[in-house]
Motif scaffolding. Sequence first.
Motif, short mmCIF file in Angstrom:
data_model
loop_
_atom_site.label_atom_id
_atom_site.label_comp_id
_atom_site.label_asym_id
_atom_site.label_seq_id
_atom_site.Cartn_x
_atom_site.Cartn_y
_atom_site.Cartn_z
N ILE A 35 4.51 19.46 14.99
CA ILE A 35 5.49 20.30 15.46
C ILE A 35 4.38 21.44 16.15
O ILE A 35 4.75 21.76 17.51
N VAL B 4 3.83 29.93 0.57
CA VAL B 4 2.73 28.90 0.74
C VAL B 4 1.73 29.18 1.73
O VAL B 4 0.64 29.02 1.41
N MET B 5 1.86 29.68 2.81
CA MET B 5 0.82 30.03 4.00
C MET B 5 0.08 31.28 3.59
O MET B 5 -0.94 31.50 4.30
N LYS B 6 0.72 31.97 2.84
CA LYS B 6 0.01 33.19 2.26
C LYS B 6 -0.22 34.17 3.78
O LYS B 6 -0.91 34.91 3.79
N TYR C 185 9.98 23.40 1.21
CA TYR C 185 10.62 24.15 2.15
C TYR C 185 12.27 23.85 2.04
O TYR C 185 13.05 24.88 1.70
N PRO D 115 2.27 14.92 9.44
CA PRO D 115 3.42 13.99 9.76
C PRO D 115 4.19 14.26 10.84
O PRO D 115 4.98 13.55 11.54
N PRO E 279 9.21 25.08 13.73
CA PRO E 279 9.03 24.19 11.96
C PRO E 279 10.40 24.58 11.44
O PRO E 279 10.91 25.78 11.22
N GLY E 280 10.89 23.67 11.00
CA GLY E 280 12.27 23.77 10.00
C GLY E 280 13.55 23.66 10.63
O GLY E 280 14.60 23.66 9.97
N SER F 281 5.33 16.87 2.17
CA SER F 281 4.84 18.12 2.34
C SER F 281 5.94 19.06 2.71
O SER F 281 5.72 20.42 2.29
N ASP G 17 -4.33 28.95 5.26
CA ASP G 17 -4.20 29.27 3.75
C ASP G 17 -4.43 30.81 3.38
O ASP G 17 -5.08 31.03 2.48
N GLY G 18 -4.21 31.51 4.40
CA GLY G 18 -4.00 32.99 4.11
C GLY G 18 -5.60 33.74 4.50
O GLY G 18 -5.53 34.86 4.35
N ASN H 174 7.69 12.69 4.85
CA ASN H 174 7.28 14.18 5.06
C ASN H 174 7.42 14.85 3.76
O ASN H 174 8.07 15.59 3.78
N ALA I 97 7.74 29.38 3.12
CA ALA I 97 6.55 29.16 3.98
C ALA I 97 5.67 30.40 3.82
O ALA I 97 4.44 30.35 3.74
N LEU J 251 2.55 23.45 9.25
CA LEU J 251 2.95 23.86 7.78
C LEU J 251 2.00 22.75 6.78
O LEU J 251 1.53 23.34 6.01
#
Lengths: 119, 171
Positions: free
Chosen positions: A85, B125-127, B79, A82, B33-34, B75, A39-40, B73, B122, A100
Amino acid sequence: MSRNKVLAITAAVIFLGAVIWCAVILLKPKSNIVNITQDGTLLYSLDLSREKDRTFTVEYKDRKNTIEIKDGRIRMLEAECPDHICVDTGWLEDVPIVCLPNRLVIDHADKTDTDAQTR
Amino acid sequence: MNTKKLTYMAMLTTISLIIFIVELRIPTLAPIPGMKLGLANIITVYAVYTLNVKKVGMIVFARILLGSMFSGNISALIYSISGAVLCLLGMLILRKMIGKEQLWLCSIFGAIFHNIGQTAAAVFVMKTTTVIAYLPFLLVSGCIAGLFTGLCATYIIRSERYTMRSEETSR
């Protein structure tokens, strides 16, 4: 030149650019310092060449991620999310390991930073 | 909106949802991812070239919301949505410049915009900017998948025209 041709060439340039960018990421020299960020915020900064073999967990909103260090390599062993990955990525090599849903990132620190540290 | 239009749009949404759910069963090629084939976007591209802005938006967002619920999914929703918004904006602008015959080109750009939107979400959100390392891989797979979905949509539109014509002549 028609507008379609210009757009087609733009698409081709973006595609080739992306291929080259991939190659740059894959061929970039890797440092032994690994940063684990959630989270950064930086949680751990580990030197893999000195770390002993161990596993530890990182929590995010009651969901656990288990990280394993073995023989100077690091990977996500288990994740309560879920998609899994990050687990499928395997050992950390070229691309960062990203979870993620739990906002966890494991990545090599920049080469320049570590050079400064070792000198 | 009359019943016929409503049914037509509901049918398009259903088809794309079915494609989406079947695609969930296909394992991803690389653990990025993605990264996805995005076959459900065959319907998106088709809709962009046959319907107006409002209807395309409704079909796509209904698909994304229901799809994320069915796949379990949720969450990943942020994205998908940010990718879809950028992708739709880009394609709706390009629709005016690129003709139906070169639809695949619009589809490739749609995929590129989608990848950029995804990655931007991303990063937000993930900063952390670390996740940008995935963008080139997403772009390469996105361009190929976009070309494929675009070609699929081209053939749908072409065969549709052909059936319409043959129906007219048989009357």
